[in-house]
Write an enzyme that holds these catalytic residues in place. Sequence first.
Site, PDB file in Angstrom:
ATOM      1  N   ASP A   1      69.020 -44.834 -68.250  1.00 49.35           N
ATOM      2  CA  ASP A   1      69.761 -44.349 -67.080  1.00 49.35           C
ATOM      3  C   ASP A   1      70.955 -43.459 -67.424  1.00 49.35           C
ATOM      4  O   ASP A   1      71.421 -42.705 -66.592  1.00 49.35           O
ATOM      5  CB  ASP A   1      70.279 -45.531 -66.249  1.00 49.35           C
ATOM      6  CG  ASP A   1      71.456 -46.220 -66.897  1.00 49.35           C
ATOM      7  OD1 ASP A   1      71.425 -46.399 -68.129  1.00 49.35           O
ATOM      8  OD2 ASP A   1      72.403 -46.549 -66.172  1.00 49.35           O
TER       9      ASP A   1
ATOM     10  N   CYS B   1      46.068 -16.342 -52.305  1.00 47.46           N
ATOM     11  CA  CYS B   1      45.363 -16.728 -53.517  1.00 47.46           C
ATOM     12  C   CYS B   1      46.356 -16.764 -54.676  1.00 47.46           C
ATOM     13  O   CYS B   1      47.534 -16.419 -54.525  1.00 47.46           O
ATOM     14  CB  CYS B   1      44.236 -15.749 -53.841  1.00 47.46           C
ATOM     15  SG  CYS B   1      44.806 -14.077 -54.189  1.00 47.46           S
TER      16      CYS B   1
ATOM     17  N   CYS C   1      48.377 -13.667 -55.543  1.00 53.62           N
ATOM     18  CA  CYS C   1      49.583 -13.412 -54.754  1.00 53.62           C
ATOM     19  C   CYS C   1      50.797 -14.081 -55.412  1.00 53.62           C
ATOM     20  O   CYS C   1      51.892 -13.511 -55.438  1.00 53.62           O
ATOM     21  CB  CYS C   1      49.410 -13.938 -53.334  1.00 53.62           C
ATOM     22  SG  CYS C   1      48.052 -13.175 -52.418  1.00 53.62           S
TER      23      CYS C   1
ATOM     24  N   ASP D   1      71.087 -41.332 -72.790  1.00 53.82           N
ATOM     25  CA  ASP D   1      69.644 -41.583 -72.869  1.00 53.82           C
ATOM     26  C   ASP D   1      68.824 -40.307 -72.694  1.00 53.82           C
ATOM     27  O   ASP D   1      67.604 -40.334 -72.901  1.00 53.82           O
ATOM     28  CB  ASP D   1      69.221 -42.591 -71.784  1.00 53.82           C
ATOM     29  CG  ASP D   1      69.794 -43.975 -72.034  1.00 53.82           C
ATOM     30  OD1 ASP D   1      69.948 -44.333 -73.214  1.00 53.82           O
ATOM     31  OD2 ASP D   1      70.103 -44.670 -71.051  1.00 53.82           O
TER      32      ASP D   1
ATOM     33  N   ASP E   1      66.512 -49.358 -72.222  1.00 53.81           N
ATOM     34  CA  ASP E   1      67.960 -49.387 -72.388  1.00 53.81           C
ATOM     35  C   ASP E   1      68.467 -50.667 -71.708  1.00 53.81           C
ATOM     36  O   ASP E   1      67.754 -51.267 -70.903  1.00 53.81           O
ATOM     37  CB  ASP E   1      68.559 -48.139 -71.721  1.00 53.81           C
ATOM     38  CG  ASP E   1      70.073 -48.158 -71.754  1.00 53.81           C
ATOM     39  OD1 ASP E   1      70.633 -48.452 -72.825  1.00 53.81           O
ATOM     40  OD2 ASP E   1      70.689 -47.907 -70.694  1.00 53.81           O
TER      41      ASP E   1
END
Length: 819
Positions: free
Chosen positions: A707, A104, A107, A711, A513
């Site tokens: 990329d 659960c 835990c 950025d 970009d």
Amino acid sequence: MSGNSCYHCGQGIPDGTDLNVSIDGSPRAMCCLGCQAVAHSIVDSGLADYYRNRDALPGSPREAMPEELGNLLLYDHAEFQKSFVRALGEHEREASLILEGITCAACIWLNEQHLSRLPGVTGVDINYATRRARVRWDESRLKLSEILAAVAAIGYRAYPYDAARNEALARKERRSALWRVFVAGFGMMQVMMYAIPVYLAEDGDMTADIEQLMRWASFVLTVPVVFYSAAPFFRNAWRDLRLFRVGMDVPVALGVGAAFAASVWATLTAAGEVYFDSVTMFVFFLLGGRYMEMVARQKAVSVTEALAKLLPALATRLPGYPASRDAMQVVAADLRPGDVVLVKPGESIPADGVVLEGASSADEALLTGESLPVPKRPGDRLTGGAVNSESPLLMCVEQVGEETRLSAIVRLMERAATEKPRIVELADKIAARFVAALLVVAGAVAVVWWSIDPDKALWITVSVLVVTCPCALSLATPVTLTVASGALARAGLLVTRGHGIEGLARADHFVFDKTGTLTSGRMRLLETRALGALSEVQCLALAAALERSSEHPLARALVEAAGAPQAAVVVDRNVPGSGVVGEWQGRELRIGRPEWVAAVHSEPMLPAGVELLQQNDTAIALADESGWLAVFRIGDELRPEAADLVAELKAAGCAVSLLTGDAPPVAQRVAAQLGIDDVRAGVSPQGKHEFVRHLQGLGRTVAMVGDGVNDAPVLAQAHVSVAMGGGAALARTQADFVLLSENLDHLREGLQIARRTLRIVRQNLVWSFVYNFVALPLAMFGFITPWMAGIGMSGSSLLVVLNSLRLQRAEARWKVSTC
């Protein structure tokens, strides 16, 4: 046995045992010294809340100490750790573990709290869905064996992550759930066999003793359904009540429990109505719905597990290459950067590397979503986990283990799985308040009907509790997002943040970009213009021969364009920043910057060459002592699918901007080719960040696609961000999605799936609210019996799950819907 049970593990306490631990100020009986030690460890660590929060008992300490942990020191050996531990710094390490014994959310809380308090542990993340744990620690202060021992000390088991073991746990969970469904279904069918004759019999057709016999038979058949199949509902409801909250299982447990208790009383007294058929039917339909939800969740998670199993266990290494081609089988985890490996057709590539020899193609469908094999030639990069499709390849290993691209992908997917999107949190809050209101309404209905007609009060109250349980509301969003994450991963768009899908679906302003995003980022020869007596082909052959030894991107573009063979040119020297000098047929030959090349003959550039130099691309010149020979125009290549993506976004009403640090002429040319009107060129990383903030200030929902390292700040600032799979690692870690295939068509498909996902979430939520608000008054006025309520409630949950699963079968539609 003494008859009492151990407070820690729940097992019986042997006679004569007198062991106690003080928990919350009261002495708690323990069955053995092991449980006493574990309980002491939990309490001494200040984690006694575990006993208040848990809703299931752990394995006993005898079971919690697996055989493998008997030799804990093995886990500290570097050779043993190399398959599941990676270095984050000089002393910091991160291990990928799998936990057993998790039952659960309490835990998860206990393990995270317990481990994070160990001196030297710098971070702990545990995924409840996958049971996987990532633990970071300072190995100069703490050993891995001590971490594993600490996990064992509180009654759980930790192992190095093993996909097969994790799959076995998921299989065990499915088997247990299926057994509960089977028992409920079997019991339901048998009980209905006894219930239907009673319903159909006219007055006087059935004697009282026969009807009573059927009641007892129904009772016997219903007992395993209530005490075995429905046990999780009672256990979860008890956990919620102890924590002073009302979850989904509270009204279910109340309804099942009340209907069963009333039926038992009616059977014992031979008076009143029995509802055994309604109880079994309700439990069966509800368990069936939850089983399907679990299968859907595990199926979505299985994408991560499938990725983790892509790397092969063995590899064929050529230790004497190139002098010798003798091969030897080694464990893939033993590979090191620089090793040369033979990959036969049909085999998986064992690590990231580059092709040395051979020509073949690689199946990267699971990694990138690209359905067609990708051609591979010497110099091309290979990704670990892809499958060599055609011919043998010799590769040089560059990254292994946790440093591979595949491992990075799996880590990002796990991060997304550990986050709960805002829309899910909101649905959970609404459902919790709805349940509380439902309990109040049910109580009022019971009182009113008791005063009107006591014979109907019970079954009407049970119907109200059951029919309006907001299970469908609770399932509406998380199931849909889970299924969507798997569908997006298969399409090559990796979800790395929990809120990403919702953000992508709502985005109305896309900022791109340029280099590496809308363009491929690879330099390509765009045009050759001969200026002398030689043809364009001859000039290109001379240029390639001069540049053949250079690794400069411009030089590689010329060499790739010329192909082989090249002219017989003797390369003299390379002048950094200017160009290359060589000799051809006794004449000095130069290639490079036009002004530097001009020095070899002192002639002005010809008009045809000037025209090429003014086209806002990189241009280099070729000349000999007699004059100009050629000018080469080299530029970045637009991705072929970029124009379609931009056109569809604009057609759908989305705004599109180009944001780049490149010079304005280059940016304007790319924007003109793609039809982008809003162009911001020469922008610094800080400028990009401020631009996106400005758009957000105007109320736009901004999606940023980039990329590079520069950025990363703007990707983090945007509402939702997409990083290209081949871009900088920093950009990928900051983004909400990673476009693994770098194919912008897959981003279009991802947009389609994200918007379909949001529509399905809305459909599910609308259905859930409409169902509850229609069913509630009908049940309150006695028009719905308990068995009808069971079918209605389970059917609403099933409808939500099935509606979400449509995403798996959905055909990719390339038309982006209206923003």
